[in-house]
Design a protein around this motif. Structure first.
Motif, mmCIF file in Angstrom:
data_model
loop_
_atom_site.group_PDB
_atom_site.id
_atom_site.type_symbol
_atom_site.label_atom_id
_atom_site.label_comp_id
_atom_site.label_asym_id
_atom_site.label_seq_id
_atom_site.Cartn_x
_atom_site.Cartn_y
_atom_site.Cartn_z
ATOM 1 N N UNK A 98 0.835 -1.198 0.000
ATOM 2 C CA UNK A 98 0.000 0.000 0.000
ATOM 3 C C UNK A 98 0.873 1.253 0.000
ATOM 4 N N UNK A 125 1.064 4.121 -3.110
ATOM 5 C CA UNK A 125 0.858 5.549 -2.883
ATOM 6 C C UNK A 125 2.061 6.339 -3.398
ATOM 7 N N UNK A 146 -5.452 11.775 -6.222
ATOM 8 C CA UNK A 146 -5.719 11.117 -4.943
ATOM 9 C C UNK A 146 -7.213 10.953 -4.731
ATOM 10 N N UNK A 183 -9.120 7.411 -4.525
ATOM 11 C CA UNK A 183 -9.958 7.016 -3.398
ATOM 12 C C UNK A 183 -11.361 6.699 -3.892
ATOM 13 N N UNK A 188 -11.244 3.304 -5.286
ATOM 14 C CA UNK A 188 -11.270 2.308 -4.219
ATOM 15 C C UNK A 188 -12.700 2.158 -3.701
ATOM 16 N N UNK A 217 -14.991 -1.205 -3.693
ATOM 17 C CA UNK A 217 -15.481 -1.792 -2.443
ATOM 18 C C UNK A 217 -17.005 -1.800 -2.398
ATOM 19 N N UNK A 227 -17.772 14.068 -1.104
ATOM 20 C CA UNK A 227 -16.571 13.460 -0.528
ATOM 21 C C UNK A 227 -16.889 12.780 0.792
ATOM 22 N N UNK A 228 -17.605 13.474 1.638
ATOM 23 C CA UNK A 228 -17.970 12.923 2.946
ATOM 24 C C UNK A 228 -18.857 11.702 2.759
ATOM 25 N N UNK A 277 -19.218 9.683 0.113
ATOM 26 C CA UNK A 277 -18.598 8.484 -0.450
ATOM 27 C C UNK A 277 -17.633 7.859 0.547
ATOM 28 N N UNK A 278 -16.954 8.698 1.338
ATOM 29 C CA UNK A 278 -16.038 8.147 2.345
ATOM 30 C C UNK A 278 -16.818 7.373 3.400
ATOM 31 N N UNK A 327 -17.793 4.107 1.986
ATOM 32 C CA UNK A 327 -16.657 3.178 1.942
ATOM 33 C C UNK A 327 -16.467 2.513 3.297
ATOM 34 N N UNK A 328 -16.444 3.332 4.355
ATOM 35 C CA UNK A 328 -16.205 2.785 5.694
ATOM 36 C C UNK A 328 -17.348 1.863 6.114
ATOM 37 N N UNK A 350 -17.221 -1.463 4.230
ATOM 38 C CA UNK A 350 -16.128 -2.316 4.692
ATOM 39 C C UNK A 350 -16.464 -2.946 6.040
#
Lengths: 274, 308, 239
Positions: free
Chosen positions: A45, A49, A170, A174, A177, A181, A216-217, A219-220, A223-224, A227
Motif C-alpha cells: 500500500x 501511494x 488522490x 480514493x 477504491x 469496495x 466526498x464525505x 462516499x467516504x 466506503x467505511x 467495509x
C-alpha cells in the motif's frame, strides 16, 4: 497519458493510439509489478501511494513531451463526437471488459490468481508460479488502467496536469477504491456496479449544490460502512437479498422493495430540495 | 565563506522539514505497533487540528493559545476513528484496515474542505515568532530554528515517557506481544486509545508547525493540495517510518531528518540532479522497501505477529 | 472451583466450540487434549476473558465471570500462560517480570517481593535479569513465560503448550516446578500436544475433537482409549 502524446503530437488516430496506450502500460506495470510482487499488504500500500505520486510528478515534469502544465487537446474519433454516442461506445467497451474479466475468473490464469489470493503457500505447493501469476495480475490491471485513462482523456477532451495529478488523482484513486469496495471487491461486475451506483448519484445530485459539496464525505462514509458491515459490497447485498427472496419470498420481496423505494424516495427528496 | 552560507541555510530548511516528517513518522509507528493499523489517515487527522486552530484564531483567540487548544483537541479525531471504527475490525485483516484508513482519510479531508467552504486558498495566521537568527554569520528563519528545537524536545520527551513510565511500558508490552500483555492484565483497548490519541497529537503538532509558516510573515496558505487526504508530507513520513522498519521509534525520528535533509540539499545539486528532488523520496522509499528494513529491528516471530 | 456450562464460541462466522461442559476442582491438574485446531486454546481464552463466548456460562467459585475483561479475570487470580512464546522480546527479563505484575498498580514493594520469590524457582533467570528476553534460548523464554504467570500468585493456572519445541530435559524441569506449585494448592489446566506427558501428571483429562468434548474422566482411563488418541499421534507424527 500515452494516448494524448500519440494523438496530439504524432497526429495518430484514436484507434491506433488506444492499443498503444494499453501497450505502454506494460513496461510501467512490469516495473511497478516486479517491485510490488515482493511486498505484502501494508508495504504494498505504501509503495502504491508513493508510485502514484512519483509517476505523476515525472510525467508532467518533462514538458517537452507532455505539453507541460497546459497539457494537450485531444479529439474524439468521428462517429462518437457527441456525448451520447461516446456514452454508447463507453458502455459497450465497459461491458466487453467486464465480460472478459469475468471470463478470466474461470480461466486457468484466473483460477491460479484466486488460489494465490486464498493461500500463497498452498498455491505454490500446487505448482502455481506465484510470482508470474501476481505479475500477470498487475499487467492486466495496468492495461485496463491504460484503456480507462485513454477513454477518460477523450471524455475530458484534454489531458492536463490537473486532471492527472494530485490532489485530483488522490481523490480519484480514493473514489476508485470506493467504487470497487461498494460494488464488490471480488467480482468484476461488482466494480462496474459500484461505479454506476456512485457516479449516477454524483451526477444526479450535481444540481443539488449542498449534496454535491458533501459528496466526498458521503462516499467516504459509504466506503467505511460497507467495509465494516458488507465487505462483499453491493454484490453481497444482492446475493443476500436473492437468498432471502428464495427462502422467504414475501419478506424478501418486501425488503427489496423497501430498499429500492427508500433509495428512490431519497433521490426524489434531494432533487426536490435543490 | 560565502559559499558556506547556502549550505547552512538549506540544512536548517532540511532539518526543519525533517522535524515534521519525524513527528508524523513517530505517530505512524506508535499507532502501527500498538494497534496494528498503518494509518493512511494520519495527515487528515492532523489537518483537522489545523482547521480547529484556524477557526479559533479567526474567533479572536490569541494565536499561541489557539494553537495549544487545537493541539489539546487533536486526539479526539484519532480516538473517535479508533473507538467507532478500527476497534470493530479483526486485527488480522490488514487489507480492510488499510482501506478503512483510506476512507477515514477521505472523510476527514472532506470535512476539512467543507469547514473551509471549498475555497482554493485559505490564509493561516502564523503563531511562531517571525524573524531572523544569526548563526555562524548566516541568517536563519526563527520559525525553522524553533520548529527544530520544539520537534526534537517533544520527540525526546515522548520517547522518555514511552521508555520509563508505567503507561509507556504497558504500550510497549502491547506492541511486542499483544496476547501476553492482555494476559498480564493490560487493557488493550485503553492502550490502543492512548496510542491513537498521542499519535494524533503528534500529527497535529507536525502540521501546526508547517502549514501556518510556509510563507514566512504572510503566515501560511491552505491550498487544495493541502486538503488532500494524503498530503504531500505524508509520503516522506512513511519513508521516515520505514527507516525504523515501521517499528522503531527513534529510528523513525532520525529517518525524518534524513528525508528532510536529502530533499532540501538536492536543491544545491547541479542541474540534472536537482530535478530528482520531486522523486527523491519515492526512490528512497523503494530502496527501503526492497531492503525490508523491519528485519533489523524485530525478530521474525514478532514480525509475524504484527503482519498476521 | 471453575465450571464451564454449555459454552459455544465463534471466530467470525465459524463456530469453534460446541456446548463445552468442563470442570476444575480444587487442587486438581486437568489435562485438555485434542488435535490441532480442536479448540483447546480457545477454551483457555474463554476462561481468561480474552475471548467471549456466544452462549453458556463460566462460573468461578459460584460467581459468573463470563464477559469479564482479562484484567478483571486476572484479579481473581486466574492466570493464563500464553501459548507459543509469551515473552516481550524487546524487554529485559526483569522488565518482563515487572510487566507481569502490571495488575499490582503502583504497589512496587509487593511487585519487588513477588519477583524475588518467583526467581527462587528459576535460578537460571535470576542470573540473567538484565538480558533482553528476545536473546534468550527457546527453553529459557518458555521458562520466563512460566515465571511471569507465577508473579500474581495464581489460584488457577492455565498452561498453553508447555512442551512445544523444547528439549525433554527442560520440559521435565518445568513440569517439576508445576507439580511443586500444585502441591501448594494451585489448580492447573494443562493443554499440550504431548499426550503422554500431560497425562503423566494430570488427575483428570478432557479430549476434544472439532470443538466438542469426546471424552472426560480420569487421566488413566483416557490412556486406554487408542481410538481417540490415534488422531493426535497421527497429527503429531506428521508435524
Amino acid at each position: 497519458m500515452v494516448t494524448g502524446v500519440a494523438m496530439a503530437s504524432w497526429g495518430w488516430p484514436f484507434w491506433l493510439a488506444l492499443p498503444l496506450a494499453a501497450a505502454a502500460t506494460i513496461p510501467v506495470s512490469i516495473i511497478v509489478g516486479v517491485t510490488a510482487v515482493r511486498l505484502k499488504g501494508l508495504y504494498l500500500a505504501i509503495a502504491t501511494l508513493t508510485f502514484a505520486d512519483a509517476l505523476g510528478e515525472t510525467f508532467f515534469k518533462y514538458g517537452r513531451v507532455t505539453g507541460g502544465q497546459s497539457g494537450w487537446i485531444v479529439h474524439r474519433p468521428s462517429p462518437f463526437r457527441s456525448d451520447a454516442s461516446y456514452y454508447v461506445l463507453l458502455l459497450a467497451v465497459a461491458m466487453a471488459l467486464v465480460w472478459m474479466v469475468t471470463g478470466l475468473r474461470s480461466s486457468r490464469v484466473g483460477r491460479a490468481m484466486l488460489a494465490v489470493r486464498t493461500n500463497e503457500r498452498e498455491a505454490q505447493a500446487l505448482g502455481i508460479n506465484v510470482y508470474k501469476t501476481k505479475l500477470t495480475a498487475f499487467l492486466i490491471s495496468g492495461v485496463l488502467g491504460g484503456i480507462g485513462g485513454a477513454f477518460l482523456a477523450l471524455l475530458l477532451t484534454s489531458v492536463t496536469r490537473s486532471a492527472f495529478q494530485s490532489p485530483l488523482v488522490e481523490a480519484t484513486s480514493i473514489l476508485l477504491v470506493t467504487v470497487v469496495v461498494v460494488g464488490g471487491i471480488d467480482r468484476a461486475l461488482g466494480a462496474f456496479l459500484g461505479a454506476v451506483a456512485l457516479v449516477v448519484q454524483q451526477q444526479v445530485f450535481q444540481g443539488a449544490r449542498f449534496f454535491f459539496a458533501y459528496f466526498g464525505i458521503y462516499s467516504a462514509a459509504l466506503l467505511v460502512l460497507f467495509l465494516l458491515y458488507r465487505p462483499g459490497g453491493l454484490m453481497q447485498v444482492a446475493r443476500l437479498q436473492w437468498r432471502l427472496i428464495r427462502a422467504r419470498p414475501r419478506v424478501g420481496i418486501a425488503a427489496a422493495a423497501a430498499i429500492i423505494g427508500l433509495n428512490v424516495g431519497l433521490a426524489w427528496l434531494f432533487v426536490r430540495l435543490s | 565563506m560565502i559559499a558556506a552560507h547556502p549550505v547552512i541555510q538549506v540544512t536548517a530548511f532540511g532539518l526543519s522539514s525533517g522535524a515534521t516528517f519525524g513527528l508524523l513518522a513517530l505517530g505512524l509507528v506508535l499507532i502501527y505497533r500498538t494497534t496494528g493499523a498503518m494509518n493512511f489517515s494520519h495527515w487528515a487527522i492532523g489537518l483537522l487540528a489545523v482547521i480547529a486552530y484556524l477557526y479559533l484564531a479567526n474567533e479572536g483567540v490569541p494565536v499561541v493559545l489557539a494553537m495549544l487548544l487545537a493541539l489539546a483537541l487533536s486526539p479526539i479525531a484519532g480516538i473517535a476513528a479508533y473507538r467507532l471504527v478500527f476497534r470493530k475490525i479483526p486485527r488480522a485483516n490488514q487489507v480492510v484496515t488499510i482501506l478503512i484508513t483510506i476512507g477515514i482519510a477521505q472523510l476527514y479531508a472532506s470535512l476539512a474542505a467543507m469547514v473551509l467552504g471549498f475555497k482554493q486558498f485559505t490564509r493561516l495566521p502564523p503563531w511562531l515568532p517571525q524573524g531572523k537568527v544569526s548563526f555562524v554569520g548566516t541568517q536563519l528563519n526563527t520559525t525553522d530554528v524553533v520548529t527544530i528545537a520544539l520537534a526534537v524536545g517533544i520527540a525526546a520527551g515522548f520517547l522518555a515517557w514511552f521508555r520509563f513510565t508505567r503507561t509507556g511500558r504497558a504500550l510497549r508490552a502491547v506492541a511486542q506481544n499483544r496476547e501476553a500483555a492482555m494476559l498480564a492484565g493490560i487493557d488493550d483497548v485503553r492502550s490502543s486509545t492512548i496510542a491513537w490519541g498521542i499519535g494524533s497529537a503528534l500529527a497535529a503538532l507536525a502540521l501546526l508547525l508547517v502549514l501556518p509558516h510556509v510563507a514566512g510573515k504572510q503566515g501560511g496558505l491552505i491550498t487544495t493540495f493541502d486538503i488532500t487526504p494524503f498530503g504531500t508530507l505524508l509520503i516522506p513520513a512513511f519513508g521516515a517510518a520505514l527507516v525504523g522498519g515501521l517499528v522503531n521509534l527513534p529510528m523513525a525520528l532520525a529517518g525524518g531528518f534524513a528525508f528532510g535533509l536529502v530533499r532540501e540539499l538536492l536543491v544545491l545539486a547541479p542541474k540534472p540532479w536537482s530535478d530528482l528532488r520531486a522523486v527523491a523520496a519515492a526512490l528512497l522509499i523503494l530502496l527501503l522497501l526492497v531492503l525490508r528494513t523491519e528485519r533489523f529491528f524485530v525478530t521474525a516471530q514478532e514480525r509475524e505477529a504484527l503482519e498476521a | 472451583m471453575l465450571r464451564l456450562d454449555n459454552v459455544h464460541a465463534f471466530y467470525g462466522p465459524v463456530q469453534v466450540l460446541f456446548s463445552i461442559d468442563l470442570e476444575v476442582n480444587d487442587g486438581e491438574i486437568v489435562a485438555l487434549l485434542g488435535t490441532n485446531g480442536a479448540g483447546k486454546t480457545t477454551i483457555l481464552r474463554v476462561i481468561s476473558g480474552v475471548k467471549h463466548p456466544a452462549l453458556g456460562d463460566v462460573v468461578w467459585n459460584g460467581e459468573s465471570i463470563k464477559g469479564l475483561r482479562p484484567p478483571d479475570v486476572l484479579r481473581r487470580r486466574i492466570v493464563q500462560m500464553p501459548g507459543g512464546r509469551g515473552v516481550f522480546p524487546g524487554m529485559s527479563v526483569q522488565e518482563n517480570l515487572e510487566v507481569a505484575g502490571f495488575s499490582f498498580g503502583r504497589d512496587s514493594e509487593r511487585l519487588r517481593r513477588r519477583i524475588e520469590a518467583v526467581l527462587e524457582f528459576f535460578p537460571l533467570l535470576a542470573d540473567r535479569r538484565r538480558q533482553v528476553a528476545g536473546s534468550l534460548s527457546g527453553g529459557q523464554q518458555q521458562m520466563l513465560t512460566l515465571a511471569k504467570s507465577f508473579i500474581v500468585e495464581p489460584k488457577l493456572l492455565l498452561i498453553d503448550e508447555l512442551s512445544l519445541g523444547l528439549a525433554p530435559k527442560i520440559v521435565e524441569e518445568l513440569l517439576e516446578i508445576i507439580i511443586r506449585l500444585n502441591r501448594d494448592g494451585v489448580a492447573v489446566v494443562l493443554v499440550d500436544q504431548h499426550v503422554d506427558l500431560a497425562l503423566s501428571i494430570a488427575n483428570r483429562a478432557y479430549f476434544l475433537e472439532r470443538g466438542e468434548i469426546r471424552f472426560s474422566g480420569p487421566a488413566k482411563k483416557l490412556r486406554g482409549r487408542d481410538d481417540l488418541l490415534r488422531s493426535v499421534f497421527l497429527a503429531g507424527a506428521r508435524a
